[in-house]
Design an enzyme around this catalytic site. Structure first.
Site, mmCIF file in Angstrom:
data_model
loop_
_atom_site.group_PDB
_atom_site.id
_atom_site.type_symbol
_atom_site.label_atom_id
_atom_site.label_comp_id
_atom_site.label_asym_id
_atom_site.label_seq_id
_atom_site.Cartn_x
_atom_site.Cartn_y
_atom_site.Cartn_z
ATOM 1 N N ASP A 1 -33.197 10.715 35.914
ATOM 2 C CA ASP A 1 -31.954 9.996 36.241
ATOM 3 C C ASP A 1 -30.785 10.685 35.530
ATOM 4 O O ASP A 1 -30.878 11.019 34.345
ATOM 5 C CB ASP A 1 -32.071 8.533 35.789
ATOM 6 N N ASN B 1 -34.229 -1.717 42.252
ATOM 7 C CA ASN B 1 -33.103 -2.569 42.653
ATOM 8 C C ASN B 1 -32.931 -2.596 44.174
ATOM 9 O O ASN B 1 -33.020 -1.552 44.821
ATOM 10 C CB ASN B 1 -31.809 -2.048 42.019
ATOM 11 N N GLN C 1 -28.151 -2.122 42.985
ATOM 12 C CA GLN C 1 -28.498 -0.883 43.707
ATOM 13 C C GLN C 1 -27.221 -0.109 44.020
ATOM 14 O O GLN C 1 -26.254 -0.683 44.538
ATOM 15 C CB GLN C 1 -29.245 -1.213 45.014
ATOM 16 N N HIS D 1 -35.811 3.775 45.706
ATOM 17 C CA HIS D 1 -36.295 4.550 44.556
ATOM 18 C C HIS D 1 -36.807 3.592 43.503
ATOM 19 O O HIS D 1 -36.369 2.443 43.434
ATOM 20 C CB HIS D 1 -35.192 5.442 43.980
ATOM 21 N N HIS E 1 -37.329 3.214 39.374
ATOM 22 C CA HIS E 1 -37.026 3.750 38.050
ATOM 23 C C HIS E 1 -38.274 3.663 37.178
ATOM 24 O O HIS E 1 -38.963 2.635 37.172
ATOM 25 C CB HIS E 1 -35.943 2.904 37.364
HETATM 26 P P1 5GP Z 1 -29.836 2.163 41.420
HETATM 27 O O1 5GP Z 1 -28.726 1.561 40.601
HETATM 28 O O2 5GP Z 1 -29.426 2.398 42.856
HETATM 29 O O3 5GP Z 1 -31.159 1.463 41.276
HETATM 30 O O4 5GP Z 1 -30.108 3.571 40.752
HETATM 31 C C1 5GP Z 1 -29.477 4.739 41.078
HETATM 32 C C2 5GP Z 1 -29.699 5.677 39.916
HETATM 33 O O5 5GP Z 1 -29.546 6.986 40.374
HETATM 34 C C3 5GP Z 1 -28.701 5.470 38.777
HETATM 35 O O6 5GP Z 1 -29.416 5.161 37.586
HETATM 36 C C4 5GP Z 1 -27.957 6.804 38.692
HETATM 37 O O7 5GP Z 1 -27.750 7.198 37.369
HETATM 38 C C5 5GP Z 1 -28.886 7.754 39.413
HETATM 39 N N1 5GP Z 1 -28.223 8.804 40.179
HETATM 40 C C6 5GP Z 1 -27.173 8.653 41.047
HETATM 41 N N2 5GP Z 1 -26.883 9.826 41.631
HETATM 42 C C7 5GP Z 1 -27.766 10.731 41.134
HETATM 43 C C8 5GP Z 1 -27.969 12.124 41.371
HETATM 44 O O8 5GP Z 1 -27.267 12.775 42.153
HETATM 45 N N3 5GP Z 1 -28.990 12.715 40.687
HETATM 46 C C9 5GP Z 1 -29.791 12.034 39.808
HETATM 47 N N4 5GP Z 1 -30.771 12.713 39.203
HETATM 48 N N5 5GP Z 1 -29.619 10.719 39.559
HETATM 49 C C10 5GP Z 1 -28.622 10.084 40.215
#
Ligand code: 5GP
Ligand code: ZN
Length: 144
Positions: free
Chosen positions: A37, A93, A100, A106, A108
């Site tokens: 992440d 999420n 999300q 995805h 975590h």
């Molecule tokens: P969500 O909040 O949708 O469950 O998680 C998205 C996660 O993706 C966040 O923790 C954010 O830091 C990570 N993230 C967003 N864009 C990128 C990216 O381009 N590359 C990587 N490696 N992580 C990302």
């Protein structure tokens, strides 16, 4: 143009999962890529990305759903050996209100280190028995 096809074309996680955008890959098989992440909650925080596009858990196929927890367990076990974490949280999420931010399913994998940090935590409320009965009825009627 809005719509699922366009969503996929512009989806950053589709591009990363399928290698169009390079990433530091911890694990890859024919269905998943696991990356770090960019904004980690702890050292080693990883994301399990399916190579197929599903917006969230309500859209994921049975095949991917059946496999994703096995991949999470594999990564968590390796993190305990390799990073010295003593546990890990699996967080997934669904929807804006749930936090999300990337609308490609995805999971975590967040390593935990006995450092007293709070990552997935809440102050427990109370469950009202009458409200629980009402919710139970409504939810069971809403099940597909
Ligand atoms: P969500 O909040 O949708 O469950 O998680 C998205 C996660 O993706 C966040 O923790 C954010 O830091 C990570 N993230 C967003 N864009 C990128 C990216 O381009 N590359 C990587 N490696 N992580 C990302
Ligand atoms: Zn996608």
């Amino acid at each position: 143009m809005p719509g699922p096809e366009n969503e996929m074309e512009n989806c950053i996680f589709c591009k990363i999962a399928n290698g169009e955008i390079p990433s530091t890959t911890l694990y890859e098989d024919d269905m998943f890529r696991v990356i770090f992440d960019l904004g980690p909650a702890s050292k080693g925080h990883a994301l399990i990305l399916p190579k197929e596009h599903f917006a969230d858990v309500t859209e994921i196929s049975e095949e991917y759903a059946a496999k994703v927890l096995l991949v999470a367990a594999k990564i968590g076990k390796a993190m305990k050996k390799a990073l010295g974490c003593t546990g890990f949280n699996l967080v997934q999420n669904n929807g804006l209100s749930a936090g999300q931010t990337v609308f490609h399913f995805h999971m975590h994998v967040i390593p935990r280190y006995d450092d007293g940090s709070k990552i997935v935590a809440w102050d427990p409320g109370t469950l009202d028995p009458e409200e629980a009965k009402k919710m139970q009825k409504k939810i069971s009627e809403a099940l597909d």
